[in-house]
Enzyme design. Structure first.
Site, mmCIF file in Angstrom:
data_model
loop_
_atom_site.group_PDB
_atom_site.id
_atom_site.type_symbol
_atom_site.label_atom_id
_atom_site.label_comp_id
_atom_site.label_asym_id
_atom_site.label_seq_id
_atom_site.Cartn_x
_atom_site.Cartn_y
_atom_site.Cartn_z
ATOM 1 N N SER A 89 -34.749 14.027 145.990
ATOM 2 C CA SER A 89 -35.730 12.687 147.357
ATOM 3 C C SER A 89 -36.054 13.226 148.675
ATOM 4 O O SER A 89 -36.886 15.043 149.043
ATOM 5 C CB SER A 89 -34.302 11.384 147.396
ATOM 6 O OG SER A 89 -35.100 10.873 148.460
ATOM 7 N N HIS B 108 -35.213 6.283 140.421
ATOM 8 C CA HIS B 108 -34.628 7.271 142.081
ATOM 9 C C HIS B 108 -33.380 7.603 141.849
ATOM 10 O O HIS B 108 -32.845 8.995 141.778
ATOM 11 C CB HIS B 108 -35.193 7.220 142.924
ATOM 12 C CG HIS B 108 -35.082 8.089 144.409
ATOM 13 N ND1 HIS B 108 -35.175 8.677 143.954
ATOM 14 C CD2 HIS B 108 -34.470 8.114 145.180
ATOM 15 C CE1 HIS B 108 -36.117 9.267 145.141
ATOM 16 N NE2 HIS B 108 -34.637 9.079 146.064
ATOM 17 N N ASP C 215 -39.882 5.874 138.950
ATOM 18 C CA ASP C 215 -39.460 5.815 140.649
ATOM 19 C C ASP C 215 -40.470 5.727 141.675
ATOM 20 O O ASP C 215 -41.394 6.240 141.490
ATOM 21 C CB ASP C 215 -39.238 7.855 140.723
ATOM 22 C CG ASP C 215 -38.678 7.833 141.647
ATOM 23 O OD1 ASP C 215 -37.856 7.568 142.689
ATOM 24 O OD2 ASP C 215 -37.671 8.817 142.028
#
Ligand SMILES: *[C@@H]1O[C@H](CO)[C@@H](O)[C@H](O)[C@H]1NC(C)=O
Ligand SMILES: *[C@@H]1O[C@H](CO)[C@@H](O)[C@H](O)[C@H]1NC(C)=O
Ligand SMILES: *[C@@H]1O[C@H](CO)[C@@H](O)[C@H](O)[C@H]1NC(C)=O
Length: 270
Positions: free
Chosen positions: A152, A258, A207
Site C-alpha cells: 500500500s 487490498h 485491489d
C-alpha cells in the site's frame, strides 16, 4: 552480425534479466505485512504466521515517525542473504483510500519530474532514521543483496527509497504489493533509467489502491506489474503508462482485494 540479430540478442538478454520468483515475492509480502505489528513484536520477531514461516530475520531495527504516523523496519534476512528494508502502509487503510489527494511535488531538479506529495512527505518523514541505520547494515553485510518492500502506502515509500539507493549506485530488488501510482510520466522515465532496480509490482485481482491516484490525473505506475487474477498470475509487459491488458482492465475495484496477497493476509496474528 546483422542488426536484427543483435536486436534479438538484446531482447533475449533483457527478457532473461527479469525473472519472477513467487517464493521470494511471497516472503517479502509476509515481511511487508509484519510491519503492521507493534514495534516490540517486530523487534522481537514474534509476528505470528510471518515469523513462523520466515524465522531467519536478525538485527531487526524499527524506525518510526510518530508525528507523521509512518513506520518501517530494517533487518538482515539470513535465508536470502539480503538486507531488507520494509515500509508499513497506512494504519487506517479505509480512511486513507477515501482521502487520497492528487497533489504533486518536484522530485528533484535534474529529472524535472514530480511525485505524489503525500507519498513524498511520508517517505521524507522516515529518511533521517533510515540514513542513520542503513550504512551500518551495508558495512556489516557488504555482500548482501538489498531488498526493499512494502504494502500500500508502504509500496510507494519503498519505490522512493529503492530509487535513492539506485541513484547512489546500489543494486536493489524492489517488491511492492498494492502500491498506488507514485509519480508523473517524467518520474516514470527517470525511474526506468535506473536499471539496477528490479521491481516486482504485485497487484491482487481488483485491489482498489493500484488504481489510485488516477491515471487521468497524470499518475503513472513503475514497471513491472505482476497481476494475480482468476487463480493465476500474469507477468505483465514493461510499458510506459502501464500494460493496459493487466489490472488496468478492472472496472469494478475491491478494497477487500487490498488485504490479501499471494495467499497471505495483511492482518497478522501478532
Ligand atoms: C518476545 O519473544 C518471546 C519469546 O521468544 C515472547 O515470549 C515474548 O512475548 C515476546 N515479546 C513480544 C513483545 O512480542
Ligand atoms: C478522511 O475523511 C473523512 C471524511 O471527510 C474524515 O472524517 C476523516 O477524518 C479523514 N481521515 C483522515 C485521516 O484525514
Ligand atoms: C473484478 O473486476 C472484473 C472486471 O472488471 C469484474 O468482472 C468483477 O466483477 C470484479 N470483481 C469484484 C469482486 O469486484
Amino acid at each position: 552480425m546483422t542488426s536484427s540479430r543483435i536486436l534479438l540478442l538484446v531482447l533475449v538478454a533483457t527478457a532473461s534479466a527479469f525473472t519472477y520468483n513467487e517464493a521470494i515475492a511471497k516472503e517479502n509480502a509476509a515481511l511487508s505485512f509484519a510491519s503492521y505489528c507493534p514495534n516490540a513484536a517486530i523487534h522481537n520477531w514474534s509476528v505470528g504466521y510471518v515469523s513462523k514461516s520466515y524465522p531467519d530475520l536478525t538485527n531487526i531495527e524499527v524506525f518510526e515517525n510518530l508525528v507523521s504516523g509512518t513506520k518501517g523496519y530494517i533487518a538482515y534476512n539470513k535465508k536470502e542473504s539480503a538486507i531488507v528494508v520494509v515500509f508499513r502502509g497506512s494504519s487506517n487503510i479505509q480512511n486513507w483510500i477515501e482521502n487520497i489527494s492528487f497533489g504533486k511535488t518536484e522530485y528533484n531538479k535534474a529529472c524535472k519530474c514530480k511525485v505524489h506529495t503525500g507519498f513524498h512527505d511520508a517517505f521524507v518523514s522516515l529518511k533521517p532514521k533510515l540514513d542513520s541505520l542503513f550504512p551500518g547494515y551495508a558495512t556489516k553485510y557488504p555482500y548482501a543483496a538489498i531488498h526493499v518492500t512494502g504494502h500500500s502506502l508502504g509500496g510507494a515509500m519503498a519505490t522512493l527509497y529503492a530509487l535513492e539507493l539506485a541513484e547512489a549506485g546500489r543494486t536493489v530488488g524492489l517488491f511492492t504489493y498494492g502500491s498506488p501510482r507514485v509519480g508523473d510520466p517524467d518520474f516514470y522515465d527517470w525511474f526506468t533509467k535506473y536499471t539496477k532496480i528490479t521491481h516486482f509490482r504485485v497487484v491482487n485481482q481488483n485491489d482498489t489502491v493500484p488504481h489510485l491516484p488516477l491515471y487521468a490525473m497524470g499518475f503513472y505506475h513503475q514497471d513491472r506489474e505482476i497481476w494475480y487474477h482468476d487463480g493465476t498470475h500474469t507477468v505483465c509487459a514493461a510499458t510506459r503508462g502501464e500494460d493496459k491488458t493487466c489490472s488496468y482492465t478492472v472496472k469494478s475495484t475491491s478494497n477487500a482485494d487490498h488485504s490479501t496477497y499471494i495467499g497471505l493476509s495483511s492482518s497478522v496474528d501478532c
